[in-house]
Scaffold this motif. Structure first.
Motif, PDB file in Angstrom:
ATOM      1  N   SER A  23       0.814  -1.215   0.000  1.00 38.24           N
ATOM      2  CA  SER A  23       0.000   0.000   0.000  1.00 38.24           C
ATOM      3  C   SER A  23       0.850   1.268   0.000  1.00 38.24           C
ATOM      4  N   HIS A  24       2.172   1.119  -0.034  1.00 34.29           N
ATOM      5  CA  HIS A  24       3.059   2.288  -0.054  1.00 34.29           C
ATOM      6  C   HIS A  24       3.374   2.716  -1.481  1.00 34.29           C
ATOM      7  N   ASP A  30       1.536  -0.402  -9.075  1.00 31.42           N
ATOM      8  CA  ASP A  30       1.657  -1.615  -9.889  1.00 31.42           C
ATOM      9  C   ASP A  30       0.362  -2.435  -9.903  1.00 31.42           C
ATOM     10  N   LEU A  31      -0.534  -2.168  -8.951  1.00 30.44           N
ATOM     11  CA  LEU A  31      -1.772  -2.945  -8.842  1.00 30.44           C
ATOM     12  C   LEU A  31      -2.875  -2.331  -9.701  1.00 30.44           C
ATOM     13  N   ASP A  32      -3.674  -3.209 -10.302  1.00 29.04           N
ATOM     14  CA  ASP A  32      -4.843  -2.721 -11.032  1.00 29.04           C
ATOM     15  C   ASP A  32      -6.004  -2.605 -10.041  1.00 29.04           C
ATOM     16  N   LEU A  39      -6.664  -6.226  -1.977  1.00 27.05           N
ATOM     17  CA  LEU A  39      -5.799  -5.755  -0.899  1.00 27.05           C
ATOM     18  C   LEU A  39      -6.609  -5.006   0.152  1.00 27.05           C
ATOM     19  N   ARG A  40      -7.606  -4.252  -0.296  1.00 22.10           N
ATOM     20  CA  ARG A  40      -8.437  -3.509   0.652  1.00 22.10           C
ATOM     21  C   ARG A  40      -9.222  -4.464   1.556  1.00 22.10           C
ATOM     22  N   SER A  41      -9.779  -5.535   0.992  1.00 26.53           N
ATOM     23  CA  SER A  41     -10.532  -6.480   1.832  1.00 26.53           C
ATOM     24  C   SER A  41      -9.596  -7.166   2.835  1.00 26.53           C
ATOM     25  N   LEU A  90      -5.186   1.468   4.814  1.00 26.32           N
ATOM     26  CA  LEU A  90      -6.506   1.486   4.175  1.00 26.32           C
ATOM     27  C   LEU A  90      -6.813   2.863   3.588  1.00 26.32           C
ATOM     28  N   LYS A  91      -6.427   3.896   4.312  1.00 22.97           N
ATOM     29  CA  LYS A  91      -6.660   5.259   3.833  1.00 22.97           C
ATOM     30  C   LYS A  91      -5.891   5.508   2.535  1.00 22.97           C
TER      31      LYS A  91
END
Length: 174
Positions: A23-24, A30-32, A39-41, A90-91
């Motif tokens: 998340s940094h 790189d994530l779609d 990742l959020r879940s 998460l933010k």
């Protein structure tokens, strides 16, 4: 107050830090969108677990609940700090999801505007169907009633020039 990466690393286990690291800054791009949602879940689950442990520890300190397992010693501060790390991750993730969705929406709006402009331009030049075969010969042309006069180029302006010359003669007689 923001938590440094070094502080996050000291609060989390190796597996948890691997999730947080995604998340940094450089890794998050790189994530779609589907990867961001997964990742959020995962982060929601981790944050909720820490929130539950922190609340349980607070209840134990106040004497409202029995201790829950022997492997969770200490105060409620540690789970609260860990929960804050997950909440800040998460933010960041929610901001990136919002940014990605707004980029996609902007691109969709641009496409729709281009299609609308193409449709409008196409409407300015309508294609008419052929009239097909007619039963009779159609309309007959009528000759024009206007006189066809052609004035030679040398005569154009000669009338006004003649008026000027005549006026000059009259003026010179006086």
């Amino acid at each position: 107050m923001a938590t440094s990466c070094k502080r996050e690393r000291s609060l989390l286990s190796h597996e948890e830090y691997g999730v947080i690291q995604a998340s940094h800054h450089p890794e998050i791009y790189d994530l779609d969108l589907s990867g961001l949602e997964k990742l959020r879940s995962r982060l929601h689950q981790m944050r909720d677990k820490e929130k539950t442990l922190a609340r349980q520890k607070q209840r134990e300190q106040r004497g409202k609940a029995e201790p829950r397992g022997a492997s969770f010693p200490g105060t409620a501060e540690q789970p609260m700090k860990r929960k804050q790390v997950f909440a800040s991750a998460l933010k960041r993730l929610n901001k990136e999801i919002k940014r990605t969705r707004s980029i996609e929406a902007r691109a969709a709006n641009v496409d729709a505007a281009r299609r609308a402009l193409a449709m409008r331009r196409a409407a300015n030049f309508p294609v008419y169907q052929a009239s097909g075969d007619t039963a009779n010969e159609g309309m007959n042309p009528r000759p024009s009633r206007r006189r066809m006069t052609k004035v030679p180029g040398q005569r154009i302006g000669s009338i006004s020039q003649a008026a000027k010359v005549a006026q000059a003669r009259r003026d010179s007689r006086r």
